[in-house]
Design a protein around this motif. Sequence first.
Motif, PDB file in Angstrom:
ATOM      1  N   LYS A   1     -40.174 -82.267 -77.302  1.00  0.00           N
ATOM      2  CA  LYS A   1     -41.076 -82.734 -77.099  1.00  0.00           C
ATOM      3  C   LYS A   1     -41.384 -82.420 -75.919  1.00  0.00           C
ATOM      4  CE  LYS A   1     -44.458 -87.109 -76.786  1.00  0.00           C
ATOM      5  NZ  LYS A   1     -44.526 -88.414 -76.919  1.00  0.00           N
ATOM      6  N   VAL A   2     -40.863 -82.325 -74.545  1.00  0.00           N
ATOM      7  CA  VAL A   2     -41.183 -82.056 -73.255  1.00  0.00           C
ATOM      8  C   VAL A   2     -41.487 -80.640 -73.052  1.00  0.00           C
ATOM      9  CG1 VAL A   2     -38.697 -81.669 -72.693  1.00  0.00           C
ATOM     10  CG2 VAL A   2     -40.140 -82.179 -70.689  1.00  0.00           C
ATOM     11  N   LEU A   3     -41.362 -79.878 -73.935  1.00  0.00           N
ATOM     12  CA  LEU A   3     -41.758 -78.195 -74.170  1.00  0.00           C
ATOM     13  C   LEU A   3     -43.600 -78.725 -74.331  1.00  0.00           C
ATOM     14  CD1 LEU A   3     -41.752 -75.053 -74.371  1.00  0.00           C
ATOM     15  CD2 LEU A   3     -41.682 -75.902 -76.902  1.00  0.00           C
ATOM     16  N   PHE A   4     -43.680 -79.835 -75.306  1.00  0.00           N
ATOM     17  CA  PHE A   4     -45.049 -79.883 -75.475  1.00  0.00           C
ATOM     18  C   PHE A   4     -46.029 -80.358 -74.345  1.00  0.00           C
ATOM     19  CE2 PHE A   4     -42.805 -78.543 -79.407  1.00  0.00           C
ATOM     20  CZ  PHE A   4     -44.762 -77.353 -79.333  1.00  0.00           C
ATOM     21  N   GLU A   5     -45.622 -81.355 -73.246  1.00  0.00           N
ATOM     22  CA  GLU A   5     -45.874 -82.034 -71.958  1.00  0.00           C
ATOM     23  C   GLU A   5     -45.974 -80.887 -71.180  1.00  0.00           C
ATOM     24  OE1 GLU A   5     -44.299 -86.185 -73.719  1.00  0.00           O
ATOM     25  OE2 GLU A   5     -43.278 -84.922 -72.377  1.00  0.00           O
ATOM     26  N   GLU A   6     -45.372 -80.065 -71.496  1.00  0.00           N
ATOM     27  CA  GLU A   6     -45.179 -79.270 -69.889  1.00  0.00           C
ATOM     28  C   GLU A   6     -46.663 -77.968 -69.677  1.00  0.00           C
ATOM     29  OE1 GLU A   6     -44.192 -77.333 -66.118  1.00  0.00           O
ATOM     30  OE2 GLU A   6     -43.510 -79.212 -67.029  1.00  0.00           O
ATOM     31  N   LEU A   7     -46.860 -77.401 -70.970  1.00  0.00           N
ATOM     32  CA  LEU A   7     -47.418 -76.820 -71.762  1.00  0.00           C
ATOM     33  C   LEU A   7     -49.431 -77.562 -71.808  1.00  0.00           C
ATOM     34  CD1 LEU A   7     -46.609 -75.353 -75.051  1.00  0.00           C
ATOM     35  CD2 LEU A   7     -46.363 -74.192 -72.940  1.00  0.00           C
ATOM     36  N   ASN A   8     -48.678 -78.627 -71.381  1.00  0.00           N
ATOM     37  CA  ASN A   8     -50.125 -78.870 -71.520  1.00  0.00           C
ATOM     38  C   ASN A   8     -50.425 -79.753 -68.755  1.00  0.00           C
ATOM     39  OD1 ASN A   8     -51.319 -82.154 -69.726  1.00  0.00           O
ATOM     40  ND2 ASN A   8     -51.639 -82.229 -72.232  1.00  0.00           N
TER      41      ASN A   8
ATOM     42  N   VAL B   1     -45.196 -65.242 -72.623  1.00  0.00           N
ATOM     43  CA  VAL B   1     -44.813 -66.069 -73.104  1.00  0.00           C
ATOM     44  C   VAL B   1     -44.311 -67.213 -72.690  1.00  0.00           C
ATOM     45  CG1 VAL B   1     -42.632 -63.809 -73.907  1.00  0.00           C
ATOM     46  CG2 VAL B   1     -43.170 -66.025 -75.500  1.00  0.00           C
ATOM     47  N   PHE B   2     -43.214 -67.939 -73.267  1.00  0.00           N
ATOM     48  CA  PHE B   2     -42.859 -69.312 -72.440  1.00  0.00           C
ATOM     49  C   PHE B   2     -41.473 -69.506 -72.891  1.00  0.00           C
ATOM     50  CE2 PHE B   2     -42.788 -74.140 -70.732  1.00  0.00           C
ATOM     51  CZ  PHE B   2     -43.755 -73.510 -69.832  1.00  0.00           C
TER      52      PHE B   2
ATOM     53  N   LEU C   1     -43.082 -66.001 -69.059  1.00  0.00           N
ATOM     54  CA  LEU C   1     -44.032 -66.877 -67.748  1.00  0.00           C
ATOM     55  C   LEU C   1     -43.562 -68.199 -67.237  1.00  0.00           C
ATOM     56  CD1 LEU C   1     -46.494 -67.619 -69.944  1.00  0.00           C
ATOM     57  CD2 LEU C   1     -46.854 -66.164 -68.722  1.00  0.00           C
ATOM     58  N   ILE C   2     -42.032 -67.734 -67.792  1.00  0.00           N
ATOM     59  CA  ILE C   2     -40.983 -68.498 -66.898  1.00  0.00           C
ATOM     60  C   ILE C   2     -39.551 -68.098 -66.787  1.00  0.00           C
ATOM     61  CG2 ILE C   2     -42.020 -71.267 -67.852  1.00  0.00           C
ATOM     62  CD1 ILE C   2     -40.233 -70.960 -70.199  1.00  0.00           C
ATOM     63  N   LYS C   3     -39.073 -68.563 -65.640  1.00  0.00           N
ATOM     64  CA  LYS C   3     -37.639 -68.409 -65.041  1.00  0.00           C
ATOM     65  C   LYS C   3     -36.054 -68.448 -65.732  1.00  0.00           C
ATOM     66  CE  LYS C   3     -39.544 -66.744 -60.617  1.00  0.00           C
ATOM     67  NZ  LYS C   3     -39.322 -67.058 -58.720  1.00  0.00           N
ATOM     68  N   ASP C   4     -36.312 -69.756 -66.316  1.00  0.00           N
ATOM     69  CA  ASP C   4     -34.765 -70.308 -66.816  1.00  0.00           C
ATOM     70  C   ASP C   4     -35.781 -72.167 -68.158  1.00  0.00           C
ATOM     71  OD1 ASP C   4     -36.063 -73.051 -64.984  1.00  0.00           O
ATOM     72  OD2 ASP C   4     -35.397 -71.922 -63.440  1.00  0.00           O
ATOM     73  N   TRP C   5     -34.563 -72.636 -68.214  1.00  0.00           N
ATOM     74  CA  TRP C   5     -35.658 -73.394 -68.925  1.00  0.00           C
ATOM     75  C   TRP C   5     -35.517 -75.086 -68.121  1.00  0.00           C
ATOM     76  CZ3 TRP C   5     -37.698 -72.434 -73.214  1.00  0.00           C
ATOM     77  CH2 TRP C   5     -37.386 -71.396 -73.713  1.00  0.00           C
ATOM     78  N   ASN C   6     -36.314 -75.405 -66.195  1.00  0.00           N
ATOM     79  CA  ASN C   6     -36.433 -75.526 -66.115  1.00  0.00           C
ATOM     80  C   ASN C   6     -38.188 -75.637 -65.900  1.00  0.00           C
ATOM     81  OD1 ASN C   6     -33.951 -77.558 -65.830  1.00  0.00           O
ATOM     82  ND2 ASN C   6     -33.837 -76.075 -63.632  1.00  0.00           N
ATOM     83  N   TYR C   7     -38.947 -74.676 -66.758  1.00  0.00           N
ATOM     84  CA  TYR C   7     -40.161 -74.141 -66.911  1.00  0.00           C
ATOM     85  C   TYR C   7     -40.247 -73.432 -65.269  1.00  0.00           C
ATOM     86  CZ  TYR C   7     -39.584 -77.106 -70.771  1.00  0.00           C
ATOM     87  OH  TYR C   7     -38.847 -77.319 -72.445  1.00  0.00           O
ATOM     88  N   THR C   8     -38.691 -73.058 -64.384  1.00  0.00           N
ATOM     89  CA  THR C   8     -39.996 -72.446 -63.042  1.00  0.00           C
ATOM     90  C   THR C   8     -40.716 -71.046 -63.500  1.00  0.00           C
ATOM     91  OG1 THR C   8     -37.664 -73.314 -62.322  1.00  0.00           O
ATOM     92  CG2 THR C   8     -38.892 -71.232 -61.179  1.00  0.00           C
TER      93      THR C   8
END
Length: 333
Positions: free
Chosen positions: A65-72, A302-303, A311-318
């Motif tokens: 779920k946190v993936l979608f919260e980050e997109l938001n 792409v995320f 679009l991101i460097k890592d799975w911390n969504y940097t």
Amino acid sequence: MKTKLFTFHLFFMMSLVFVAAQETKLTRISVDGNKFVNAQNETIVFKGINIADPDRLEKLGQWKKVLFEELNRWGANIVRFPVHPIAWRERGEEEYLKLLDQGIQWAKESGLYVIIDWHSIGNLRTGLFQAPMYDTSIRETLRFWYTVSRRYADEPAVALYEIFNEPTTFNNQLGSLSWSQWTEIVTDIITVIKANNPHAVMLVAGFNWAYDLTPVMHSPLPFDNIAYVSHPYPQKREQPWVPQWERDFGFVADNYPVIATEIGYMYPDQKGAHIPCLGDEEYGRTIMDYFDSKGISWVAWVFDPDWSPQLIKDWNYTPTRAGTFFKNEMLKR
């Protein structure tokens, strides 16, 4: 004690109202002239993000779920699910649908519409494709859309059905494919989708890896609720870009909705750097201004820290530089 219980109860009820509001605002999308509109007939311009294949994300432990919260938090209003035929087969229809069900629910809770994309690249007529992960057939494609359109017929959050990711003959290495041949195949797919979900909005891509929509000028598809797709990466054309974009796909937006379901750029020193994705912020600013002038929707690719352009460097969504650019564009819109 009673005061604390009342406060907790009030907070809990407000939380439920907030979640419900997030979901209920995702009313059904339809096509009105050259615009996407919601149930209130308000124009919707989509600005969103591609995630990786849900099968890949689940295997990595990143389907959550946190993936979608980050997109938001990035300002997106739509997310694209690229379903690869090989993943659909290997996981199996029943198990893959469970992934889609969960992802759609998470998207709704984060206020995001969903594009379901049959993510193949190649020539569906000849059955030749760019790589084994894209191998499919007309029968499998029809079966996929029969299943998906029936399952989500009553789910407004599944806004757009992207029939086939990137039609291409790879300079005739994959055989020939005329526009009339392609639209004959697409017509069969659309007929199946509409019979099972009369409200579906279908996305039809052009040739040259979903870039070229010039045949639409003389031979548009004779259906309602149709929109067209282009993937105008930086090196599909040399500068000056704008007059060539207008000639190749932008003119379609005068009469039909257009959505660029993939755009993005990267620098030559990034992982997986390749043509036609090499570019910088000049490309980004130019295409954003052009889309604004035409009312064209877009979804950045792409995320994911490994698939490119990232679009991101890592799975911390940097965010990467491109990620920062598109994030800022979504937030300011």
